[in-house]
Design an enzyme around this catalytic site. Sequence first.
Site, PDB file in Angstrom:
ATOM      1  N   GLU A  62      -5.536 -10.261   8.619  1.00  9.20           N
ATOM      2  CA  GLU A  62      -6.879 -10.438   8.068  1.00  9.20           C
ATOM      3  C   GLU A  62      -6.992 -11.590   7.081  1.00  9.20           C
ATOM      4  O   GLU A  62      -7.246 -11.397   5.885  1.00  9.20           O
ATOM      5  CB  GLU A  62      -7.358  -9.141   7.400  1.00  9.20           C
ATOM      6  CG  GLU A  62      -7.445  -7.980   8.353  1.00  9.20           C
ATOM      7  CD  GLU A  62      -8.047  -6.719   7.741  1.00  9.20           C
ATOM      8  OE1 GLU A  62      -8.330  -5.787   8.499  1.00  9.20           O
ATOM      9  OE2 GLU A  62      -8.249  -6.676   6.503  1.00  9.20           O
ATOM     10  N   HIS A 120       0.717  -9.496   4.511  1.00 10.85           N
ATOM     11  CA  HIS A 120      -0.387  -8.558   4.314  1.00 10.85           C
ATOM     12  C   HIS A 120      -0.777  -8.608   2.832  1.00 10.85           C
ATOM     13  O   HIS A 120      -0.771  -7.591   2.142  1.00 10.85           O
ATOM     14  CB  HIS A 120       0.014  -7.149   4.756  1.00 10.85           C
ATOM     15  CG  HIS A 120      -1.157  -6.257   5.068  1.00 10.85           C
ATOM     16  ND1 HIS A 120      -1.272  -5.550   6.244  1.00 10.85           N
ATOM     17  CD2 HIS A 120      -2.261  -5.962   4.351  1.00 10.85           C
ATOM     18  CE1 HIS A 120      -2.403  -4.840   6.238  1.00 10.85           C
ATOM     19  NE2 HIS A 120      -3.017  -5.086   5.088  1.00 10.85           N
ATOM     20  N   GLU A 146      -5.939  -2.261  13.864  1.00 12.17           N
ATOM     21  CA  GLU A 146      -6.368  -1.285  12.858  1.00 12.17           C
ATOM     22  C   GLU A 146      -7.710  -0.717  13.278  1.00 12.17           C
ATOM     23  O   GLU A 146      -8.587  -1.453  13.743  1.00 12.17           O
ATOM     24  CB  GLU A 146      -6.526  -1.906  11.457  1.00 12.17           C
ATOM     25  CG  GLU A 146      -5.239  -2.239  10.751  1.00 12.17           C
ATOM     26  CD  GLU A 146      -5.483  -2.819   9.354  1.00 12.17           C
ATOM     27  OE1 GLU A 146      -6.533  -2.504   8.741  1.00 12.17           O
ATOM     28  OE2 GLU A 146      -4.630  -3.588   8.897  1.00 12.17           O
ATOM     29  N   GLN A 184       0.804  -1.218   0.000  1.00 18.61           N
ATOM     30  CA  GLN A 184       0.000   0.000   0.000  1.00 18.61           C
ATOM     31  C   GLN A 184       0.840   1.273   0.000  1.00 18.61           C
ATOM     32  O   GLN A 184       0.356   2.328  -0.403  1.00 18.61           O
ATOM     33  CB  GLN A 184      -0.954  -0.007   1.196  1.00 18.61           C
ATOM     34  CG  GLN A 184      -2.036  -1.071   1.073  1.00 18.61           C
ATOM     35  CD  GLN A 184      -3.009  -1.061   2.225  1.00 18.61           C
ATOM     36  OE1 GLN A 184      -2.796  -1.743   3.223  1.00 18.61           O
ATOM     37  NE2 GLN A 184      -4.078  -0.297   2.125  1.00 18.61           N
TER      38      GLN A 184
END
Length: 449
Positions: A172, A127, A354, A27
């Site tokens: 996640e 991630h 988060e 990101q």
Amino acid sequence: MNKYELPQDSQLRHKDFVFGVATSSYQIEGGVAEGGRTPSIWDTFCQKPGKVDDGDNGDVACDHYHLWQQDIEMISDLGVDAYRLSIAWPRILPEDGVVNPQGLAFYEQIIDACHARGMTVYVTLYHWDLPQYLEDKGGWLNRETAYKFAEYADVVSRHFGDKIDVYTTLNEPFVAAFLGYRWGIHAPGVVGEREGFLASHHLMLGHGLAMPVLRKNAPNAKHGVVFSASPAYPLEDKDIGAANYSDADNYQWFIDPVLKGEYPALITEHQAMHMPMILEGDLEIISAPVDYIGINYYTRNVVRYDEHGEIKIVPQPENEHTYIGWEMYPQGLTDLLVRLNERYDNMPPIYVTENGAATDDTCVDGQVNDEQRIRYFQTHLEAIDQAIRAGVRIDGYFAWSLMDNFEWAFGYRQRFGLVYVDYQTQERTLKQSAIAYKNMLLERAEENK
């Protein structure tokens, strides 16, 4: 509001409660073809027409690959205790079995810079940027990828050892497995119920295989895993079953095997024809003890059964929503943390890893007035305080995100940052929310002198 007001006598005021900011490699980094890095599934996915808004990609992103020094200085200036980042797997192992010293060196300088400024370092190993060469062999649909993940964890943890303060195996797995391999919204874009559950099992197996490796190589570090969770609420009493199933599908499917050594029966029975092959011993591997659980929370789901008995999310137009349509519901964070604490007898310490909001940010004369985000953080910090007072052990909070960045399938349209990024110039501007965070942390530091 020029700072967040922490409740009096709150655990959040204590010096041992960790406040941080979070990012992830794909990101923010850019530099996708530099330093020996090879493509990930996200590089490939971004090239497929219509998959990412505006045809955006992470080729440059925030150019953190080149601007990391000023970024670490910026993080330090916020006064946070910790920085949560992720390591790009294809930077470390650009080919199967080939270790890239340049990749290790890139992250080592970041870790050293954080430590030099008194910050602890939380590193996520996965991630979502799976090396494309592994996807070419089936990716997370291939059981071998779980073992490849353990090998990657071994390379990283043998090199860094306890220099990394806190390791996270996966971020996640719900998103990686279900958005990536069940619904096709994220890379690699596979669609299928069976595929989604198979990928999820292999992700969790990878987590379990990595845990003893991490403990051996970094015996003094903490080791755990991070889950996303959007707690479900029934629209009416007749929809309680829908809410229970939604919770099982959304996060219990991933947390239960770690903390209970089993998958939730609600899913295994309802989805019997789509269940993956679970070999003998798999659940023992996945349920290896963890030092902490990370929880990522943004919003809740209100659900009901439709006329076909399908579960539908019901919008709540009377409540406040962020720019991207997510309901602001801080009570959901309190409820979620309490629910988790009640569900698992062996719940380890929790970090809220988060939490944040995408708002309609514009930079005018060097200022970004993100009033809604300020209220979002304020109310969610209060929600964490309420959960702690209800008996939940919560050891830290990480704002998502440090700065505006590549938001996956949404490209650069969504701005979650505390810091505004001008993608043309790469100039960073602290938003009012960042200034409020900094002022709160300064005040807390004064209190704890």
